[in-house]
Scaffold this motif. Structure first.
Motif, PDB file in Angstrom:
ATOM      1  N   PHE B  26       3.941   1.926  -7.508  1.00 15.97           N
ATOM      2  CA  PHE B  26       3.881   1.790  -6.054  1.00 15.97           C
ATOM      3  C   PHE B  26       5.259   1.955  -5.430  1.00 15.97           C
ATOM      4  O   PHE B  26       5.411   2.620  -4.407  1.00 15.97           O
ATOM      5  CB  PHE B  26       3.286   0.440  -5.655  1.00 15.97           C
ATOM      6  CG  PHE B  26       3.115   0.292  -4.172  1.00 15.97           C
ATOM      7  CD1 PHE B  26       2.005   0.813  -3.536  1.00 15.97           C
ATOM      8  CD2 PHE B  26       4.079  -0.345  -3.407  1.00 15.97           C
ATOM      9  CE1 PHE B  26       1.854   0.707  -2.171  1.00 15.97           C
ATOM     10  CE2 PHE B  26       3.934  -0.456  -2.029  1.00 15.97           C
ATOM     11  CZ  PHE B  26       2.817   0.072  -1.421  1.00 15.97           C
ATOM     12  N   LYS B  30       4.896   5.301  -3.940  1.00 18.22           N
ATOM     13  CA  LYS B  30       4.363   4.859  -2.648  1.00 18.22           C
ATOM     14  C   LYS B  30       2.838   4.962  -2.534  1.00 18.22           C
ATOM     15  O   LYS B  30       2.326   5.314  -1.487  1.00 18.22           O
ATOM     16  CB  LYS B  30       4.980   5.653  -1.485  1.00 18.22           C
ATOM     17  CG  LYS B  30       6.489   5.791  -1.539  1.00 18.22           C
ATOM     18  CD  LYS B  30       7.179   4.489  -1.265  1.00 18.22           C
ATOM     19  CE  LYS B  30       8.681   4.635  -1.299  1.00 18.22           C
ATOM     20  NZ  LYS B  30       9.344   3.479  -1.912  1.00 18.22           N
ATOM     21  N   PRO B  32      -0.923   2.901  -4.132  1.00 18.76           N
ATOM     22  CA  PRO B  32      -1.538   1.996  -5.093  1.00 18.76           C
ATOM     23  C   PRO B  32      -2.376   2.804  -6.080  1.00 18.76           C
ATOM     24  O   PRO B  32      -3.262   3.542  -5.680  1.00 18.76           O
ATOM     25  CB  PRO B  32      -2.411   1.080  -4.231  1.00 18.76           C
ATOM     26  CG  PRO B  32      -2.671   1.838  -2.993  1.00 18.76           C
ATOM     27  CD  PRO B  32      -1.582   2.847  -2.819  1.00 18.76           C
ATOM     28  N   PHE B 222      -4.475  -6.086  -9.316  1.00 24.94           N
ATOM     29  CA  PHE B 222      -4.053  -5.879  -7.928  1.00 24.94           C
ATOM     30  C   PHE B 222      -3.675  -7.200  -7.275  1.00 24.94           C
ATOM     31  O   PHE B 222      -2.688  -7.280  -6.542  1.00 24.94           O
ATOM     32  CB  PHE B 222      -5.166  -5.194  -7.129  1.00 24.94           C
ATOM     33  CG  PHE B 222      -5.032  -3.709  -7.123  1.00 24.94           C
ATOM     34  CD1 PHE B 222      -4.195  -3.079  -6.226  1.00 24.94           C
ATOM     35  CD2 PHE B 222      -5.721  -2.930  -8.030  1.00 24.94           C
ATOM     36  CE1 PHE B 222      -4.042  -1.714  -6.226  1.00 24.94           C
ATOM     37  CE2 PHE B 222      -5.584  -1.553  -8.041  1.00 24.94           C
ATOM     38  CZ  PHE B 222      -4.752  -0.943  -7.136  1.00 24.94           C
ATOM     39  N   LEU B 230       3.820  -6.261  -3.415  1.00 31.03           N
ATOM     40  CA  LEU B 230       3.830  -4.946  -4.066  1.00 31.03           C
ATOM     41  C   LEU B 230       5.232  -4.356  -4.064  1.00 31.03           C
ATOM     42  O   LEU B 230       5.869  -4.262  -3.027  1.00 31.03           O
ATOM     43  CB  LEU B 230       2.900  -3.994  -3.325  1.00 31.03           C
ATOM     44  CG  LEU B 230       1.469  -3.855  -3.835  1.00 31.03           C
ATOM     45  CD1 LEU B 230       0.679  -2.945  -2.928  1.00 31.03           C
ATOM     46  CD2 LEU B 230       1.452  -3.358  -5.260  1.00 31.03           C
ATOM     47  N   PRO B 275       1.235 -11.726   4.177  1.00 31.70           N
ATOM     48  CA  PRO B 275       1.011 -10.364   3.701  1.00 31.70           C
ATOM     49  C   PRO B 275       2.184  -9.765   2.944  1.00 31.70           C
ATOM     50  O   PRO B 275       2.004  -8.791   2.243  1.00 31.70           O
ATOM     51  CB  PRO B 275       0.725  -9.574   4.986  1.00 31.70           C
ATOM     52  CG  PRO B 275       1.185 -10.430   6.090  1.00 31.70           C
ATOM     53  CD  PRO B 275       1.121 -11.829   5.630  1.00 31.70           C
ATOM     54  N   ARG B 282      10.069  -6.574   1.516  1.00 37.49           N
ATOM     55  CA  ARG B 282       9.766  -5.410   2.315  1.00 37.49           C
ATOM     56  C   ARG B 282       8.812  -5.799   3.450  1.00 37.49           C
ATOM     57  O   ARG B 282       7.768  -6.385   3.223  1.00 37.49           O
ATOM     58  CB  ARG B 282       9.070  -4.393   1.416  1.00 37.49           C
ATOM     59  CG  ARG B 282       9.089  -2.994   1.928  1.00 37.49           C
ATOM     60  CD  ARG B 282       8.445  -2.115   0.881  1.00 37.49           C
ATOM     61  NE  ARG B 282       7.039  -2.447   0.723  1.00 37.49           N
ATOM     62  CZ  ARG B 282       6.072  -1.787   1.334  1.00 37.49           C
ATOM     63  NH1 ARG B 282       6.337  -0.785   2.096  1.00 37.49           N
ATOM     64  NH2 ARG B 282       4.807  -2.134   1.149  1.00 37.49           N
ATOM     65  N   ILE B 284       5.949  -5.086   5.663  1.00 39.35           N
ATOM     66  CA  ILE B 284       4.879  -4.102   5.636  1.00 39.35           C
ATOM     67  C   ILE B 284       4.601  -3.678   7.062  1.00 39.35           C
ATOM     68  O   ILE B 284       4.710  -4.474   7.989  1.00 39.35           O
ATOM     69  CB  ILE B 284       3.643  -4.721   4.987  1.00 39.35           C
ATOM     70  CG1 ILE B 284       3.955  -4.988   3.531  1.00 39.35           C
ATOM     71  CG2 ILE B 284       2.460  -3.805   5.096  1.00 39.35           C
ATOM     72  CD1 ILE B 284       3.104  -6.016   2.916  1.00 39.35           C
TER      73      ILE B 284
END
Lengths: 312, 286
Positions: B26, B30, B32, B222, B230, B275, B282, B284
């Motif tokens: 990922f 970039k 999934p 996941f 991620l 999230p 990072r 999102i």
């Protein structure tokens, strides 16, 4: 032979409804729904349970549509704060939950044994030898209704909004559009449409169990949408029919190639779908069909002449 | 309770390996990778063929399988993902689902639906302070920890690791500094394939190998990667341990069939309230 064809056409029209729903979600709105089989199953089980409770087929189907639309809206809401990639895993998880619940909650869903004896619509008023034809007619009618609904939705202001959100949600938001609501509504409508397919499937077999709702249902839908051309309802219709006829036709292979059993044929079919998906994505991402788009010229012409819609 | 936590930690260590692979792919590519479950299945079958059909000892079979599978995934990247590189994450993730169908069903076509076992002796469980520990669990812990340590060292202290982090951070800047993106991507796939092979063999030792084994882990994988935010390998490991323990302990109150549902609930709650994941920095988008 004719009976076989009627059955295939019935299944094709049910699959086409699923593909049209996926086209609204993924093709037009860019929301990948890997759990679409879960929505089909939810629709089928809701229809079956309501029909078994004696509500009659119309109410049962309406109930299923409502339940699935609600579930779809909630699933879409879950990933509101995130980019589209997360919706894919959320939907996959949703599909898995539906499968696990339908398998384990025997008091409600009959577990692995499924729900038998779902009353089929119009069964009393139609002679049994022509019933399959009548049911095929019902399915085609449903397919036509779904197609017309989605086609008018695509061409409506809402359809343009949906595509705007897919292409660039920041621009859409900047123009004062409510991106979140658009996504949730599009996903909910799509899920409601899948419920129709699930309900028809329940009526068709008059028996449902978890083994009918495997990932191959999602795979068919994705293949149909990508082959038909994302965004184009007409293309999807063509794509769904081609894919289903080819894949269902591969059942005949069994009679010629005796070394393969049903299980192996099923895996070959999924391998072909996987390869097909990849090849289409690489070499023909627009599919056979084309998204109806208006060129600036046609819009200007329309403003002057006030009328005809042209696809360009 | 302590037994459940222990089992959960072991499960978590197995899940951590593909979760790290997922998170590496990922951050570099970039998207999934939904083929991660099928990769687990396919690599386990390769190791099984070498072990049972070709008669190699399990360790040799696993090493050879890891190499073969790394090569296979590098070729898959060339054939499938490379032409689609610039088409955005949605196209890539749908393509990865296509890869997943192909891998999983090639296994089913070749080996059938029957569950298979590695050719290894069955050992008696050990007991420590009243806890039951299988030989497989000890092996799992050692191998998984070693693999994770190796990946950590590789990412932190090798030129390849620096290149990977640079590409993950800013591909354009990395390219400007002379980092070969395609080579970095190939190595990423190779590392991911080796990690999934290790996990595939460990799952095969612990339970059995069947065409759906990867599928039954995909949501946990996941969940672990998302829980860790991620893109963060250390986060993915922690996320996997949390998911493993939560799954096992949840069996006290919920039927064990609902394991995947528990992972899903973890994802859902996390996506609603945090999230960016536990360790993700990072932001999102949106």
């Amino acid at each position: 032979m004719i009976a076989y064809l009627v059955t295939i056409l019935t299944l094709v029209s049910i699959a086409a409804i699923v593909a049209l729903a996926l086209n609204l979600q993924w093709g037009l709105c860019g929301m990948v729904n890997f759990g679409i089989v879960g929505f089909v199953a939810l629709g089928a089980y809701t229809t079956a349970l309501l029909a078994l409770a004696g509500t009659g087929p119309i109410l049962a189907l309406a109930g299923a549509v409502a339940v699935c639309a609600l579930a779809g809206g909630l699933v879409a809401l879950l990933s509101v704060r995130l980019s589209e990639e997360y919706l894919a895993i959320v939907t996959l998880g949703f599909g898995e939950i539906v499968r696990v619940v339908s398998l384990n909650e025997a008091w409600l869903t009959g577990g692995a044994l499924g729900l038998p004896g779902i009353p089929r619509p119009l069964i009393e008023s139609v002679p049994s030898e022509s019933y399959d034809w009548v049911f095929l007619g019902l399915c085609l009618l449903a397919l036509a209704a779904v197609f017309l609904l989605l086609e008018s939705l695509t061409r409506s202001p809402f359809g343009r909004l949906v595509r705007a959100v897919r292409d660039d949600d920041v621009v859409a938001a900047t123009l004062g559009k409510n991106v979140l609501r658009t996504r949730v509504v599009a996903f909910a409508v799509g899920s409601g449409v899948t419920a129709v397919a699930g309900g028809l499937q329940a009526f068709h077999f008059s028996y449902i169990d978890p083994s009918q709702f495997t990932p191959i249902v999602s795979a068919y839908a994705f293949m149909a949408v990508i082959a038909g051309g994302r965004g184009s309802n007409r293309g999807i219709l063509l794509g769904a029919c081609t894919v289903m006829v080819l894949l269902e036709g591969s059942r005949f292979l069994k009679d010629f190639v005796e070394v393969l059993d049903a299980e192996q044929l099923a895996s070959i079919r999924l391998i072909l779908i996987g390869l097909g998906l990849i090849l289409f994505l690489i070499y023909r991402p627009q599919g056979f069909g084309r998204e109806p788009r208006r060129s600036a010229g046609s819009l200007l012409g329309e403003a002057a002449a006030d009328g005809r819609e042209r696809t360009s | 309770m302590a037994q459940l936590v222990l089992n959960g930690l072991i499960t978590g260590m197995i899940v951590a390996l593909p979760a790290v692979a997922l998170t590496l792919i990922f951050s570099i590519l970039k998207f999934p990778n939904f083929a991660i479950g099928a990769m687990l299945t396919a690599s386990a079958y390769i190791a099984w063929s070498l072990n049972v059909l070709a008669g190699l000892p399990l360790l040799a079979a696993a090493v050879l399988a890891a190499l073969l599978f790394a090569l296979a995934m590098v070729l898959t990247d060339r054939a499938v993902f490379r032409p689609l590189r610039e088409r955005g994450p949605i196209t890539l993730l749908v393509a990865s689902m296509g890869v997943s169908f192909v891998l999983e069903n090639l296994c089913r076509l070749a080996f059938g639906n029957l569950a298979r076992n590695f050719d290894i002796p069955i050992a008696r469980p050990h007991r420590f302070w009243g806890l039951r520990v299988n030989q497989e669990q000890i092996t799992t812990a050692i191998v998984a920890l070693a693999a994770m340590a190796a990946v950590y060292l590789l990412l932190r202290h090798s030129p390849l690791g620096r290149a990977m982090r640079a590409v993950a951070d800013n591909p354009a800047l990395a390219a400007a500094r002379g980092i070969d993106r395609d080579r970095t991507i190939l190595w990423t796939w190779a590392i991911a394939a080796v990690l999934t092979t290790i996990a595939g063999v460990l799952v095969g030792m612990d339970r059995a190998i069947d065409p759906l084994m990867g599928w039954s882990y995909i949501i946990s994988i996941f969940a672990a990667a998302i829980l860790g935010g991620l893109g963060s390998p250390v986060g993915a490991v922690l996320g996997a341990l949390v998911i493993g323990v939560v799954q096992e302990v949840s069996t006290l109150v919920i039927a064990s069939n609902y394991r995947q549902a528990v992972s899903f609930a973890a994802i859902a709650l996390l996506l609603l309230f945090r999230p960016q994941g536990l360790l993700g920095q990072r932001r999102i988008k949106r």
